[in-house]
Design a protein around this motif. Structure first.
Motif, PDB file in Angstrom:
ATOM      1  N   THR A 265       1.116  -1.297  -0.112  1.00  0.00           N
ATOM      2  CA  THR A 265      -0.176  -0.112  -0.039  1.00  0.00           C
ATOM      3  C   THR A 265       1.082   1.452   0.010  1.00  0.00           C
ATOM      4  O   THR A 265       1.960   1.298   0.734  1.00  0.00           O
ATOM      5  CB  THR A 265      -0.786   0.004   1.412  1.00  0.00           C
ATOM      6  N   LEU A 266       0.658   1.887  -0.931  1.00  0.00           N
ATOM      7  CA  LEU A 266       1.523   3.300  -1.043  1.00  0.00           C
ATOM      8  C   LEU A 266       0.700   4.593  -0.627  1.00  0.00           C
ATOM      9  O   LEU A 266      -0.417   4.809  -0.802  1.00  0.00           O
ATOM     10  CB  LEU A 266       2.065   3.571  -2.622  1.00  0.00           C
ATOM     11  N   VAL A 267       1.545   5.201   0.513  1.00  0.00           N
ATOM     12  CA  VAL A 267       0.636   6.646   0.983  1.00  0.00           C
ATOM     13  C   VAL A 267       1.246   7.642   0.125  1.00  0.00           C
ATOM     14  O   VAL A 267       2.480   7.876   0.284  1.00  0.00           O
ATOM     15  CB  VAL A 267       0.902   6.509   2.668  1.00  0.00           C
ATOM     16  N   ASP A 268       0.538   8.447  -0.303  1.00  0.00           N
ATOM     17  CA  ASP A 268       0.942   9.525  -1.019  1.00  0.00           C
ATOM     18  C   ASP A 268       0.944  10.696  -0.187  1.00  0.00           C
ATOM     19  O   ASP A 268      -0.032  11.181   0.381  1.00  0.00           O
ATOM     20  CB  ASP A 268      -0.162   9.866  -2.052  1.00  0.00           C
ATOM     21  N   PHE A 269       2.115  11.336  -0.038  1.00  0.00           N
ATOM     22  CA  PHE A 269       2.268  12.312   0.885  1.00  0.00           C
ATOM     23  C   PHE A 269       2.283  13.662   0.101  1.00  0.00           C
ATOM     24  O   PHE A 269       2.319  14.748   0.612  1.00  0.00           O
ATOM     25  CB  PHE A 269       3.770  12.668   1.507  1.00  0.00           C
ATOM     26  N   GLY A 270       2.265  13.556  -1.141  1.00  0.00           N
ATOM     27  CA  GLY A 270       2.318  14.927  -1.819  1.00  0.00           C
ATOM     28  C   GLY A 270       3.522  15.312  -2.346  1.00  0.00           C
ATOM     29  O   GLY A 270       3.675  16.596  -2.775  1.00  0.00           O
ATOM     30  N   PHE A 271       4.558  14.449  -2.458  1.00  0.00           N
ATOM     31  CA  PHE A 271       5.807  15.073  -2.995  1.00  0.00           C
ATOM     32  C   PHE A 271       5.708  15.542  -4.306  1.00  0.00           C
ATOM     33  O   PHE A 271       4.869  15.059  -5.061  1.00  0.00           O
ATOM     34  CB  PHE A 271       6.543  13.427  -3.201  1.00  0.00           C
ATOM     35  N   ASP A 272       6.688  16.172  -4.457  1.00  0.00           N
ATOM     36  CA  ASP A 272       6.736  16.771  -5.921  1.00  0.00           C
ATOM     37  C   ASP A 272       7.525  15.900  -6.724  1.00  0.00           C
ATOM     38  O   ASP A 272       8.832  15.843  -6.577  1.00  0.00           O
ATOM     39  CB  ASP A 272       7.525  18.377  -6.046  1.00  0.00           C
ATOM     40  N   LEU A 273       6.952  15.131  -7.478  1.00  0.00           N
ATOM     41  CA  LEU A 273       7.401  13.997  -8.091  1.00  0.00           C
ATOM     42  C   LEU A 273       8.452  14.472  -9.255  1.00  0.00           C
ATOM     43  O   LEU A 273       9.390  13.674  -9.644  1.00  0.00           O
ATOM     44  CB  LEU A 273       6.579  13.056  -8.575  1.00  0.00           C
ATOM     45  N   ASP A 274       8.140  15.535  -9.935  1.00  0.00           N
ATOM     46  CA  ASP A 274       8.891  15.813 -10.927  1.00  0.00           C
ATOM     47  C   ASP A 274      10.215  16.471 -10.253  1.00  0.00           C
ATOM     48  O   ASP A 274      11.041  16.789 -11.248  1.00  0.00           O
ATOM     49  CB  ASP A 274       8.206  17.194 -11.620  1.00  0.00           C
ATOM     50  N   SER A 275      10.599  16.576  -9.179  1.00  0.00           N
ATOM     51  CA  SER A 275      11.871  17.101  -8.597  1.00  0.00           C
ATOM     52  C   SER A 275      12.911  16.231  -8.443  1.00  0.00           C
ATOM     53  O   SER A 275      14.125  16.459  -8.411  1.00  0.00           O
ATOM     54  CB  SER A 275      11.386  18.111  -7.349  1.00  0.00           C
ATOM     55  N   LEU A 607      -3.152   2.249  -3.811  1.00  0.00           N
ATOM     56  CA  LEU A 607      -2.770   3.600  -3.356  1.00  0.00           C
ATOM     57  C   LEU A 607      -3.774   3.969  -2.158  1.00  0.00           C
ATOM     58  O   LEU A 607      -4.867   3.746  -2.311  1.00  0.00           O
ATOM     59  CB  LEU A 607      -3.106   4.646  -4.684  1.00  0.00           C
ATOM     60  N   TYR A 608      -3.079   4.205  -1.150  1.00  0.00           N
ATOM     61  CA  TYR A 608      -3.846   4.252   0.150  1.00  0.00           C
ATOM     62  C   TYR A 608      -4.968   5.414  -0.088  1.00  0.00           C
ATOM     63  O   TYR A 608      -4.445   6.657  -0.622  1.00  0.00           O
ATOM     64  CB  TYR A 608      -2.969   4.893   1.178  1.00  0.00           C
ATOM     65  N   GLY A 609      -6.219   5.326   0.343  1.00  0.00           N
ATOM     66  CA  GLY A 609      -7.292   6.023   0.280  1.00  0.00           C
ATOM     67  C   GLY A 609      -8.042   6.196  -1.121  1.00  0.00           C
ATOM     68  O   GLY A 609      -9.143   6.625  -1.099  1.00  0.00           O
ATOM     69  N   ALA A 610      -7.332   5.301  -2.184  1.00  0.00           N
ATOM     70  CA  ALA A 610      -8.078   5.170  -3.349  1.00  0.00           C
ATOM     71  C   ALA A 610      -8.973   3.856  -3.053  1.00  0.00           C
ATOM     72  O   ALA A 610      -8.626   2.758  -3.564  1.00  0.00           O
ATOM     73  CB  ALA A 610      -7.313   5.168  -4.493  1.00  0.00           C
ATOM     74  N   GLU A 611     -10.026   3.971  -2.474  1.00  0.00           N
ATOM     75  CA  GLU A 611     -10.686   2.839  -1.935  1.00  0.00           C
ATOM     76  C   GLU A 611     -11.261   1.818  -3.107  1.00  0.00           C
ATOM     77  O   GLU A 611     -11.414   0.663  -2.967  1.00  0.00           O
ATOM     78  CB  GLU A 611     -12.048   3.013  -1.029  1.00  0.00           C
TER      79      GLU A 611
END
Ligand SMILES: NC(=O)C1=CN([C@@H]2O[C@H](COP(=O)(O)OP(=O)(O)OC[C@H]3O[C@@H](n4cnc5c(N)ncnc54)[C@H](O)[C@@H]3O)[C@@H](O)[C@H]2O)[C@@H](O)CC1
Ligand SMILES: [K+]
Length: 642
Positions: A265-275, A607-611
């Motif tokens: 399960t992946l928890v999305d923290f809102g990282f700037d993935l393009d960085s 994806l955590y939260g995407a039920e």
């Protein structure tokens, strides 16, 4: 042949172009190494985003979800938190606090000398208990200075307590681990888990996987796995579930560690993935579809691409047939086959459309079914008809590969573009020899870069020149890669490659300049351009694809994809690993269709939260197949990918 809804369908449908969907695709199919994860978390931590409590809450909720799914409930549920001294242990303690607050009996086993202070406070306030193992530890409320004998008894008691728990949260180490586990974490892991070998049940469908207690939930990563290289350097506890934070780490996609994570399960923290650039990318259906050249109105068979094959031998004539059929069914205009008369006749019988003999080609496939000259050389009988025939193939392949030989490594060539003081001493091998004219060597190098892409498989791997350009795609299995690396001065055997496949694939790519596709349940493709290494993986194949001739089919598919994308390759050689990895995906998906299997080497995380977005369950390993079945299924994959 029939197939119903596939993961490929849902992956493709899921690729609609909203930003949220695109982010989700990136999160689920790309992985960042530790340094990149730390750089992406930094801005959020600086803003005071409470990542640790977010992580812990997600972990605790995931545990509750798993317990509910399994129908495990009651007030007497026991949870063990194996808590290290770092932030990974902090995550575990906060998650434990959350579960303790629900009324569960939660015990933290401290595996280091300290515990994360505020997490420990919360844990204790919520009713959690702490049990320390290190006599020199400094943990409020815990004894210190006990004897070695007492330390041993405490360790044994901790192992027993964990074994009798319903849930073990493994929070000893996360991305802060260095090398194999040592000390108390190593002792705990080897008692509760395994010592460096992958779990044995990797192909078993979901239904049979997690019936045993305790349920092991790894916090961020199973403690002790090689986070960035996917190795299993020592003791670790195979997880049934892993809750991973912020971004996928390479160990979630790379063998053998990927087999030790269970459901992720992946928890999305809102990282700037393009960085930051991902370290590893997993091929999915939309990605693979990019490698397919759509037919155009004014196509001719030549424009669609011609694949030239120097494959098969009198000893292994079937490889000639399998490579030819696979290439011919993979969206090209024509197959040219070159080889001895017996395989030639068989190719024409199976594929009357094949053209025999030389001519212009857009991509080559060589070596499948051509015996290795390396290990048989000693016993070769010059009078032996087989040997003569084999020499026909090996000499054709050698002559062809000579056109790809560079005078020096491609990276050196890249450097020299910016270096006016070129010195012949830097030329490392091959075609530049003393007294040779520098301009001649450069001309030959240029010609090598302009050669069509080529797949070099099996026996042809022994004939590879020392330095080649990146449109040369090697397709070894572990044993062949070990042999190649040994020849290049890095002695190893197949087990060494299986234990560290990423390292070995990158090493071979770096040493030869070629793009390396290392076959396996998760296939790794490594290619280097201008000093940067690109790593792509495909985990689409079911285990039943491990069957004779499957590698020959892959050669045909990859050569065909390279042939139809030759224009793109000339413009941007960096796309070669993408095309090779797409070939591995098509190959795996065809095998899944052929076998009716929904099992695969890699299952995407949830994806955590995407039920409503669970990965499809693995229910069947399918029926046994032969390589020819995979070829029959190739057109269905092209249908799916559009
Ligand atoms: N990446 C992120 O955005 C976030 C990370 N967090 C957590 O923080 C973790 C990283 O924390 P840290 O940097 O403190 O590092 P870790 O907690 O992963 O590891 C450091 C600890 O492990 C021990 N250790 C290291 N190598 C060892 C070995 N070979 N044998 C035995 N012990 C060993 C060290 O002594 C230290 O106690 C992540 O994995 C994750 O769980 C979360 O708290 C929140 C956000
Ligand atoms: K962990």
């Amino acid at each position: 042949m029939a197939f119903t809804e596939s993961q490929a369908d849902s992956e493709r449908n899921g690729a609609s172009s909203t930003a949220a969907t695109e982010r989700m695709q990136t999160l689920l199919y790309a992985a960042w190494d530790t340094a990149a994860v730390r750089s992406m978390e930094q801005p959020l931590l600086a803003q005071g985003v409470p990542l640790m409590t977010m992580a812990a809450q997600a972990a605790a909720r995931t545990v509750l979800g798993v317990l509910a799914d399994k129908g495990i409930d009651g007030d007497d549920l026991r949870v063990t938190v194996l808590a290290g001294a770092g932030d990974n242990g902090g995550d575990g303690l906060y998650a434990g606090a959350y579960l303790a607050a629900r009324g569960y009996e939660v015990t933290a086993i401290a595996t280091g000398r300290t515990l994360h202070a505020s997490a420990l406070d919360r844990f204790v306030q919520s009713g959690g208990r702490v049990w320390n193992l290190d006599p020199s530890s400094d943990i409020p409320g815990c004894p210190t200075g006990f004897t070695a004998g007492e330390a041993g008894r405490r360790l044994e008691a901790a192992v027993n307590y964990a074994r009798e728990s319903h849930v073990v949260l493994d929070a000893m180490t996360g991305i802060g681990v260095t090398g194999a586990l040592r000390g108390i974490p190593a002792a705990l892991a080897s008692s509760l888990g395994l010592d460096g070998e992958p779990p044995e049940d990797i192909a078993v469908p979901d239904a049979q996987r997690t019936t045993e207690l305790p349920i092991v939930v790894a916090i961020d990563t199973p403690s002790g796995v090689g986070v960035d290289d996917g190795s299993l350097p020592g003791a670790y506890i195979p997880a049934d579930y892993t809750v991973m934070f912020g971004a996928m780490k390479p160990c979630a996609m790379l063998p053998p560690a990927a087999y030790a994570l269970g459901h992720v399960t992946l928890v999305d923290f809102g990282f700037d993935l393009d960085s930051a650039d991902p370290a590893v990318e997993m091929v999915n259906a939309p990605f693979a579809a990019e490698a397919i050249r759509p037919c155009q109105k004014e196509d001719s068979k030549y424009r669609r691409g011609v694949v030239g094959l120097v494959t098969g031998s009198d000893q292994y004539p079937g490889a000639a047939v399998l490579t030819s059929l696979a290439a011919a069914h993979s969206n090209i205009g024509m197959v040219r086959y070159m080889g001895p008369s017996r395989p030639q006749d068989l190719v024409l019988h199976a594929l009357p459309e094949a053209v025999i003999g030389k001519g212009r080609v857009e991509a080559w496939g060589v070596g499948s079914g051509v015996p290795s000259t390396f290990d048989e050389h000693q016993e070769r009988d010059e009078e032996d008809a087989d040997a003569v025939q084999r020499d026909l193939q090996t000499s054709t392949i050698s002559a062809l590969l000579a056109h790809y030989a560079l005078s020096r490594a491609e990276d050196v060539l890249d450097d020299e573009e910016h270096d006016s003081s070129r010195s012949p001493e830097r030329y490392v091998t091959g075609r530049f020899v003393d007294g040779d004219d520098l301009a001649d060597a450069e001309r030959r190098d240029e010609a090598a870069f302009a050669m069509p892409p080529i797949v070099v498989d099996a026996g042809a791997l022994d004939l590879l020149p020392a330095n080649v350009p990146s449109q040369v795609v090697l397709t070894p299995h572990a044993g062949e890669l070990a042999r190649l690396l040994t020849r290049l001065g890095h002695a190893m055997d197949a087990d060494d490659v299986t234990a560290r496949p990423l390292y070995c694939a990158k090493l071979a790519a770096r040493l030869t300049g070629a793009t390396v596709l290392l076959k396996g349940a998760i296939t790794i493709v490594a290619g280097s351009f201008g000093g940067a290494m690109r790593v792509l993986v495909s985990g689409r194949a079911p285990a039943c694809l491990a069957t004779a001739g499957a590698g020959d089919v892959l050669t045909g598919i990859v050569a065909a994809l390279l042939a139809q994308q030759d224009d793109q390759i000339y413009e941007d050689p960096a796309c070669v690993p993408e095309i090779a990895a797409a070939g591995a995906y098509l190959h795996g998906r065809a095998a899944a269709i052929a076998s009716g299997s929904d099992q695969r080497g890699w299952v995407r995380p949830r994806l955590y939260g995407a039920e409503d977005d669970y990965p499809l369950p693995v229910t069947s390993t399918g029926h046994p197949i032969v390589a020819g079945d995979v070829i029959d299924a190739i057109p269905f994959v092209f249908d799916e990918l559009g």
